[in-house]
Structures are given as C-alpha cells and as structure tokens.
Scaffold this motif. Structure first.
Motif, PDB file in Angstrom:
ATOM      1  N   ARG A 101       0.821  -1.222   0.000  1.00 55.13           N
ATOM      2  CA  ARG A 101       0.000   0.000   0.000  1.00 55.13           C
ATOM      3  C   ARG A 101       0.852   1.269   0.000  1.00 55.13           C
ATOM      4  NH1 ARG A 101      -5.452  -1.074   3.648  1.00 55.13           N
ATOM      5  NH2 ARG A 101      -6.039  -3.033   2.635  1.00 55.13           N
ATOM      6  N   SER A 102       1.906   1.238  -0.801  1.00 59.05           N
ATOM      7  CA  SER A 102       2.813   2.379  -0.915  1.00 59.05           C
ATOM      8  C   SER A 102       3.170   2.549  -2.390  1.00 59.05           C
ATOM      9  CB  SER A 102       4.074   2.142  -0.086  1.00 59.05           C
ATOM     10  OG  SER A 102       4.898   1.186  -0.714  1.00 59.05           O
ATOM     11  N   PRO A 103       3.809   3.666  -2.747  1.00 58.03           N
ATOM     12  CA  PRO A 103       4.244   3.837  -4.145  1.00 58.03           C
ATOM     13  C   PRO A 103       5.435   2.956  -4.516  1.00 58.03           C
ATOM     14  CG  PRO A 103       4.080   5.963  -2.995  1.00 58.03           C
ATOM     15  CD  PRO A 103       4.029   4.888  -1.962  1.00 58.03           C
ATOM     16  N   LEU A 104       6.096   2.369  -3.529  1.00 58.85           N
ATOM     17  CA  LEU A 104       7.300   1.594  -3.789  1.00 58.85           C
ATOM     18  C   LEU A 104       6.986   0.260  -4.466  1.00 58.85           C
ATOM     19  CD1 LEU A 104       9.331   2.069  -0.474  1.00 58.85           C
ATOM     20  CD2 LEU A 104       9.843   3.056  -2.717  1.00 58.85           C
ATOM     21  N   GLY A 105       7.855  -0.126  -5.392  1.00 52.71           N
ATOM     22  CA  GLY A 105       7.798  -1.449  -5.973  1.00 52.71           C
ATOM     23  C   GLY A 105       8.914  -2.303  -5.411  1.00 52.71           C
ATOM     24  N   VAL A 106       8.763  -3.613  -5.481  1.00 48.59           N
ATOM     25  CA  VAL A 106       9.798  -4.524  -4.999  1.00 48.59           C
ATOM     26  C   VAL A 106      10.153  -5.498  -6.126  1.00 48.59           C
ATOM     27  CG1 VAL A 106       9.144  -4.378  -2.575  1.00 48.59           C
ATOM     28  CG2 VAL A 106       8.049  -6.089  -4.031  1.00 48.59           C
ATOM     29  N   ASN A 107      11.405  -5.958  -6.128  1.00 45.95           N
ATOM     30  CA  ASN A 107      11.807  -6.942  -7.125  1.00 45.95           C
ATOM     31  C   ASN A 107      12.824  -7.907  -6.539  1.00 45.95           C
ATOM     32  OD1 ASN A 107      14.735  -6.174  -8.047  1.00 45.95           O
ATOM     33  ND2 ASN A 107      13.637  -4.230  -7.957  1.00 45.95           N
ATOM     34  N   PHE A 108      12.788  -9.107  -7.047  1.00 47.42           N
ATOM     35  CA  PHE A 108      13.727 -10.161  -6.647  1.00 47.42           C
ATOM     36  C   PHE A 108      14.158 -10.884  -7.913  1.00 47.42           C
ATOM     37  CE2 PHE A 108      14.386 -14.698  -5.927  1.00 47.42           C
ATOM     38  CZ  PHE A 108      15.392 -14.684  -4.966  1.00 47.42           C
ATOM     39  N   GLY A 109      15.467 -11.071  -8.072  1.00 45.61           N
ATOM     40  CA  GLY A 109      15.969 -11.749  -9.257  1.00 45.61           C
ATOM     41  C   GLY A 109      17.024 -12.782  -8.907  1.00 45.61           C
ATOM     42  N   PHE A 110      17.037 -13.839  -9.683  1.00 51.84           N
ATOM     43  CA  PHE A 110      18.055 -14.882  -9.517  1.00 51.84           C
ATOM     44  C   PHE A 110      18.474 -15.365 -10.898  1.00 51.84           C
ATOM     45  CE2 PHE A 110      19.323 -19.366  -9.225  1.00 51.84           C
ATOM     46  CZ  PHE A 110      20.376 -19.253  -8.313  1.00 51.84           C
ATOM     47  N   GLU A 111      19.800 -15.457 -11.084  1.00 56.45           N
ATOM     48  CA  GLU A 111      20.342 -15.897 -12.373  1.00 56.45           C
ATOM     49  C   GLU A 111      21.417 -16.944 -12.138  1.00 56.45           C
ATOM     50  OE1 GLU A 111      22.887 -13.654 -15.740  1.00 56.45           O
ATOM     51  OE2 GLU A 111      20.840 -12.866 -15.484  1.00 56.45           O
ATOM     52  N   LEU A 112      21.418 -17.956 -12.988  1.00 55.96           N
ATOM     53  CA  LEU A 112      22.395 -19.049 -12.879  1.00 55.96           C
ATOM     54  C   LEU A 112      22.931 -19.366 -14.260  1.00 55.96           C
ATOM     55  CD1 LEU A 112      22.240 -22.313 -10.871  1.00 55.96           C
ATOM     56  CD2 LEU A 112      22.498 -22.460 -13.355  1.00 55.96           C
ATOM     57  N   LEU A 113      24.234 -19.515 -14.350  1.00 53.69           N
ATOM     58  CA  LEU A 113      24.884 -19.919 -15.596  1.00 53.69           C
ATOM     59  C   LEU A 113      25.902 -21.009 -15.291  1.00 53.69           C
ATOM     60  CD1 LEU A 113      25.560 -19.574 -18.641  1.00 53.69           C
ATOM     61  CD2 LEU A 113      27.278 -17.898 -17.920  1.00 53.69           C
ATOM     62  N   GLN A 114      25.732 -22.167 -15.913  1.00 49.99           N
ATOM     63  CA  GLN A 114      26.706 -23.244 -15.825  1.00 49.99           C
ATOM     64  C   GLN A 114      27.316 -23.432 -17.205  1.00 49.99           C
ATOM     65  OE1 GLN A 114      25.252 -27.035 -14.519  1.00 49.99           O
ATOM     66  NE2 GLN A 114      27.198 -28.084 -14.879  1.00 49.99           N
ATOM     67  N   GLU A 115      28.617 -23.205 -17.325  1.00 52.40           N
ATOM     68  CA  GLU A 115      29.299 -23.310 -18.607  1.00 52.40           C
ATOM     69  C   GLU A 115      30.115 -24.599 -18.626  1.00 52.40           C
ATOM     70  OE1 GLU A 115      29.774 -22.029 -22.427  1.00 52.40           O
ATOM     71  OE2 GLU A 115      28.587 -21.074 -20.859  1.00 52.40           O
ATOM     72  N   ASP A 116      29.577 -25.602 -19.325  1.00 55.39           N
ATOM     73  CA  ASP A 116      30.202 -26.927 -19.390  1.00 55.39           C
ATOM     74  C   ASP A 116      30.520 -27.404 -17.964  1.00 55.39           C
ATOM     75  OD1 ASP A 116      30.063 -27.042 -22.180  1.00 55.39           O
ATOM     76  OD2 ASP A 116      31.866 -25.824 -22.361  1.00 55.39           O
ATOM     77  N   SER A 117      31.701 -27.991 -17.805  1.00 59.35           N
ATOM     78  CA  SER A 117      32.114 -28.403 -16.460  1.00 59.35           C
ATOM     79  C   SER A 117      33.189 -27.465 -15.930  1.00 59.35           C
ATOM     80  CB  SER A 117      32.653 -29.840 -16.503  1.00 59.35           C
ATOM     81  OG  SER A 117      33.741 -29.924 -17.421  1.00 59.35           O
ATOM     82  N   THR A 118      33.175 -26.199 -16.438  1.00 58.16           N
ATOM     83  CA  THR A 118      34.246 -25.256 -16.098  1.00 58.16           C
ATOM     84  C   THR A 118      33.895 -24.387 -14.915  1.00 58.16           C
ATOM     85  OG1 THR A 118      34.868 -25.206 -18.434  1.00 58.16           O
ATOM     86  CG2 THR A 118      35.784 -23.490 -17.010  1.00 58.16           C
ATOM     87  N   PHE A 119      32.762 -23.719 -14.965  1.00 58.28           N
ATOM     88  CA  PHE A 119      32.408 -22.831 -13.862  1.00 58.28           C
ATOM     89  C   PHE A 119      30.888 -22.725 -13.720  1.00 58.28           C
ATOM     90  CE2 PHE A 119      32.662 -19.972 -17.507  1.00 58.28           C
ATOM     91  CZ  PHE A 119      31.514 -19.202 -17.381  1.00 58.28           C
ATOM     92  N   LEU A 120      30.479 -22.324 -12.526  1.00 59.34           N
ATOM     93  CA  LEU A 120      29.076 -22.082 -12.204  1.00 59.34           C
ATOM     94  C   LEU A 120      28.965 -20.659 -11.651  1.00 59.34           C
ATOM     95  CD1 LEU A 120      26.131 -23.148 -11.791  1.00 59.34           C
ATOM     96  CD2 LEU A 120      26.848 -23.795  -9.472  1.00 59.34           C
ATOM     97  N   GLN A 121      28.112 -19.866 -12.269  1.00 55.73           N
ATOM     98  CA  GLN A 121      27.962 -18.470 -11.879  1.00 55.73           C
ATOM     99  C   GLN A 121      26.529 -18.212 -11.432  1.00 55.73           C
ATOM    100  OE1 GLN A 121      27.651 -14.950 -14.764  1.00 55.73           O
ATOM    101  NE2 GLN A 121      29.807 -14.886 -14.174  1.00 55.73           N
ATOM    102  N   THR A 122      26.360 -17.512 -10.306  1.00 60.64           N
ATOM    103  CA  THR A 122      25.030 -17.146  -9.835  1.00 60.64           C
ATOM    104  C   THR A 122      24.989 -15.654  -9.517  1.00 60.64           C
ATOM    105  OG1 THR A 122      25.532 -17.637  -7.515  1.00 60.64           O
ATOM    106  CG2 THR A 122      24.596 -19.427  -8.857  1.00 60.64           C
ATOM    107  N   GLU A 123      23.805 -15.091  -9.639  1.00 65.52           N
ATOM    108  CA  GLU A 123      23.590 -13.684  -9.290  1.00 65.52           C
ATOM    109  C   GLU A 123      22.267 -13.578  -8.527  1.00 65.52           C
ATOM    110  OE1 GLU A 123      22.291  -9.441 -11.325  1.00 65.52           O
ATOM    111  OE2 GLU A 123      23.285 -10.962 -12.552  1.00 65.52           O
TER     112      GLU A 123
END
Length: 552
Positions: free
Chosen positions: A292-314
């Motif tokens: 009940r306010s002018p404010l908005g909220v957001n939540f984000g999650f990102e995942l990238l797995q590149e082969d068997s080299t690395f796993l990246q999350t945000e």
C-alpha cells in the motif's frame, strides 16, 4: 505616435508569448470567411486592444483608418503597486506575489501563476472546485492596485473506486493504491487526471472508456470501465542431441506471468539448456505499489553453468520508485558468485585465460522509462533503461590459485554499467523501423575469463550460439525492418552489428523472420546468419529459431 499594423518588435513579442492562442482563435476564422467585412475588422480591433490592456498597457488605443488598416497606439506601461489576497475571506500572504511589485501589470502572467497556486494548494488537496477572481481596485498614475479572492468551496474526500467491465481481474484496493486514490484521503485532481496514463503502463488491463468522476455528499466517486488484456506467455522447446552412445536433453522454457493474485505480481522465467553440461536460468519476481505504498519490490536470480568449467550465480533484491510519469528509479543489492568446477592442468594454465572463483557484493542503481512491449505492434514507441553498479570483489581461495593466476589483487573495486533503448517508428502505412541500441561494460583490475560478459543468441546477437563471445564491453545495434500483415503480425528483415574487444572487433548478422499474432498465441520463426568481419559467410552455420508462444 502611431504604430502601423505590422506591429513593432516589442509588441509582437508580447502578443506572441501571451496572446497567440486567443488571437488565432478569434482572428483566423474571421479572416478565412469574412476577411473584408467591417465586423471582422472591429472584432480584431477589440481583441488586440483588450489584450494590450491585460498585458499592462492600459492607455492602448486601436483605430481603423480610412484604408481599413489597424493603427495601434500602445502607450506607456502600467506597473503592479500592490496585490492583496484573501483566501476564504481571510487576508493571506502569498510570497511570489510580492515579487511582482514594480513589474509590468501583465494579467496573463498573473493568472497563470495564480492558476498554478490553486492547483497545487487546493485542487491537489481536496478542493477540486476552488477558484480565484482578480479585480483591479485602483489605477493611480501608472500604478495598479489589485486584489485576488480565492474561494475554496467544498472539501472533497475520495469515497470509492467503482470498477465495471472485467471487474474481477484486479483487486480494487490494490488498483486504488496504484492510482493514488486512497479511501477517505483528500481528493487530488492530478491523480484523477493521471489515471489514463497510469493504467496504460499496466500490461494486464486497459480502459474501455475515459474515467468518469462524480461528487455526492462531499465525496468523489470514480468509475472505471476496464477490460482484461491477455499478456501471460509460455513458450517451451525440447530437443534431443546425440553424443556418442548417449542422448542429451536440451531445450528452453520461457514464461511471463502478470497480475498474479490480482495484485500486479509479475514473474519472468527463462531457462535454456544449450549443451549437455551448459545451462542458463533467469528468474525475476516484481510488484509495483507494494504494501500500500508507491514503492515497488523486485527479486531476481540468475544461474549460468558453462560446461564443467564454472558455475555463476547472481542474486538481486531491491526496490524502485516512480519518479515522474513513466520514469522509475530503482536501488538494489546484488551478490555475484563465480565457482570454478574443476582443476586446470599446467598446460591449460599457460595457454588459456585465467579462471578464478570470486564473490562480488554490489549496489545497483537502475533507471527505466516506460515498459517493454509484449510483442511488436504497428505504432511509434520508445523504451529506455540504464543501470550502474559499484561493488567490492574478493577472489576466493586466492592462495590455492596457480602462481601464474595470482598476478591480480585479492580484493578490488568493480564497476558495471550499461543502457538499452528500444525505438519504433512507423515509416509508411505498414512499414516500421525497429532500432535497439545497447551498451554494456565492466571494469575491474582482476577480471577472469568467467567474469566477462557474454554475447550471442536470440536474446541479443542473433546468428550466433548463445554466449558465443566473451568480452569486457560491447556495443550492439539490432535493426528490424518490419512489414505488418495486420496490426500485430509482421514479416521482417534483420541486421545486427556489434563491437567487442579489440581482438574480436566488429561482428554482424543478417536474416529474416516472421511474427504472427493470433488470438491464443504468437507464432515466430527467425533465420539469422552471423559472421565476423573479414570472414566469408558460412550458410551451414545459420541459426533457426522456431516456436509458438501461448498467450493467455
């Protein structure tokens, strides 16, 4: 001294600045239909003389000579000596009126300033019927004494928001909060006037007719007739890719859900598995006008797995606030993690770019104007967004890295930023040019291969595999030349241009596509061929995307 009908420069500026619209309103129709009539000439004379008097030239005279030309005697200007104000029969002191003492007594300027004062202090605070009247009390030599009487009239409160049409689509309390129409709060005429613009920024509903306003028992009753817009989307493609004796499952899922729980909650999810051990996931949840306010909220999650080299999350958690019309500013906390999934041999360490595990904590500032289109439409349109983040990066297990990869600081500052603009311009009846420039960059003294930004795929640089390029910065221009078969279906040619790091340079893509919008979905097929500058095109490497996006 008489001034000819081609009025002198000073008077012309006054008439242009303050009297242009009323003069055009009265004079142009007269000239068009009765230019030589005496009634027209007398009417012009009266309009000009009255306008000069209200501009502060009380001695102005306008005469008609024997050749039916207007002769204007402007006379000396008059100045404000004092302006007394009463608000609801009580003497009041308005600061900006004191500054007018000694200025030319221009009633047009004064009326504009009083109108703005009434809107801000009355119409926006429960007195939509408030009005002001100006009277000239005394003219002494070339000094004018005036008085302004402001009558507030009835005090009006917001009573109810009545929703007709598809009334069950959205919660009325939530919609009242979005439109800034809180129950039993002072009625704000600006909030009412902004209803159409605010609803146009909501994807899931639209207005069937203009908002209606009624007053009863000192209460404001607003009636809205809305209709539901089908904007939820779902697209899924599953593929099987043989690899030796095994068969790998690939594919993608793209879902966009809007107005969940009838309170404007939106969810976006994109998942793609583009090889046996590589996948990408991006999810986002957001709600405007939360709690009940002018404010908005957001939540984000990102995942990238590149082969068997690395796993990246945000991970991203934040809020945003509507500043002006369709402009929103957001502030978020971001947490990036990069994890190396395997050990590298001595040969790899010497011959490939470094890979390092790291963690970044950052603050993100985001600006967004308007909202992105759900699908291409035959209309002029512009959308823009920009973001900038500043954070602290820490390399994990720094001491365990190969010595050749320890040539960077363990802790360092990192900066990311970029912008994207989406513009559409209708060129002819069915032709539209779609232009999407964007730029992104990252600056950090300890960048690793797995920290770089990735470019390629249907979402940005078409004609290349997803995440084909790794780069510290890129500039990208997408161009679509669309011919619309109907209002929302189109055939298009495409060209993409991108500038990456110096060792890559320019790359580009060409192709064609077809978007067909039906009542229940959206059919899309795109063929694109990408190549680097200096290389011959290889048509066997062209990329095809085929899919049907269900709309519900």
């Amino acid at each position: 001294m008489y001034i000819p009908a081609k009025i002198n420069a000073n008077l012309a500026r006054i008439l242009q600045k303050y009297l242009l619209l009323p003069l055009l309103y009265f004079i142009i129709p007269t000239i068009s239909f009765a230019q030589n009539s005496s009634d027209s000439l007398f009417q012009q004379k009266k309009v000009i003389q009255d306008s000069l008097i209200k501009s502060g030239f009380w001695e102005a005279q306008v005469e008609i000579d024997e050749n039916d030309n207007l002769q204007i005697l402007k006379g000396r200007p008059y100045y404000w000596h004092s302006i007394n104000v009463s608000e609801d029969q009580l003497t009041s002191d308005i600061p900006f009126l004191k500054k007018l003492k000694g200025e030319v007594a221009n009633q047009f300027v004064l009326n504009i300033q009083i109108k703005e004062y009434i809107i801000e202090n009355y119409h926006r605070n429960g007195y939509p019927l408030a009005k002001a009247s100006l009277s000239i009390d005394n003219l002494n030599d070339n000094q004018i004494q005036a008085s302004i009487n402001i009558i507030a009239q009835n005090y009006i409160l917001n009573d109810s928001l009545n929703i007709e049409g598809d009334s069950q689509v959205v919660n009325s309390t939530y919609l009242s909060n979005v439109l800034d129409l809180e129950y039993d709060k002072p009625f704000d005429i600006k909030a009412f006037n902004n209803i159409t613009d605010k609803i146009s920024e909501l994807e899931y509903i639209s207005l069937s007719s203009l908002p209606q306003l009624a007053f009863a028992n000192n209460k404001a009753i607003i009636n809205l007739k809305i209709k539901e817009e089908r904007v939820n989307q779902f697209d899924a493609i599953i593929g099987l890719v043989p690899e030796g004796s095994r068969t790998n499952l690939t594919g993608q899922v793209d879902a966009r859900l809007r107005n969940l729980f009838k309170r404007g909650v939106g969810i976006d999810m994109f998942w793609q598995k583009y090889s046996a051990n590589s996948q990408f996931l991006n999810t986002r949840i957001q709600q405007s006008n939360a709690f009940r306010s002018p404010l908005g909220v957001n939540f984000g999650f990102e995942l990238l797995q590149e082969d068997s080299t690395f796993l990246q999350t945000e991970l991203q958690i934040g809020t945003y606030y509507p500043l002006w019309n369709a402009l929103k500013v957001g502030l978020s906390y971001q947490r990036f993690t990069n994890n190396i999934l395997r050990d590298f041999s001595e040969t790899e360490v010497l011959n490939i770019d470094p890979f390092r595990s790291s963690m970044v904590n950052a603050v993100l500032l985001n600006l967004e104007w308007k909202r992105p289109l759900t699908y291409p439409e035959l209309e002029d349109y512009i959308f823009a967004q920009s973001n900038f983040s500043f954070g602290q990066k820490e390399i994990i297990n720094y001491s365990a890295l190969p010595m050749a990869w320890q040539n960077v600081p363990e802790n360092s500052n990192t900066i990311r930023g970029g912008f994207k603009i989406h513009m559409q311009k209708v060129l002819w009846k069915r032709f539209l040019l779609e232009v999407i420039p964007q730029y992104r960059a990252i600056q950090n003294p300890a960048l690793s291969q797995n920290d770089l930004q990735r470019l390629g795929g249907l979402q940005n640089l078409r004609g290349f595999d997803r995440n084909f390029f790794y780069t510290r910065y890129f500039g990208l221009l997408n161009l679509n030349y669309r011919y619309f078969l109907d209002q929302k279906s189109s055939f298009f040619l495409l060209t993409d241009f991108a500038k990456l790091l110096a060792n890559v340079g320019w790359v580009y893509a060409t192709g064609a596509g077809l978007d067909i919008k039906s009542q229940n979905g959206w059919f899309r097929i795109i063929y694109a061929l990408g190549q680097e500058t200096g290389n011959m095109p290889d048509f066997s490497q062209g990329k095809v995307h085929f899919g049907y996006i269900a709309v519900f």
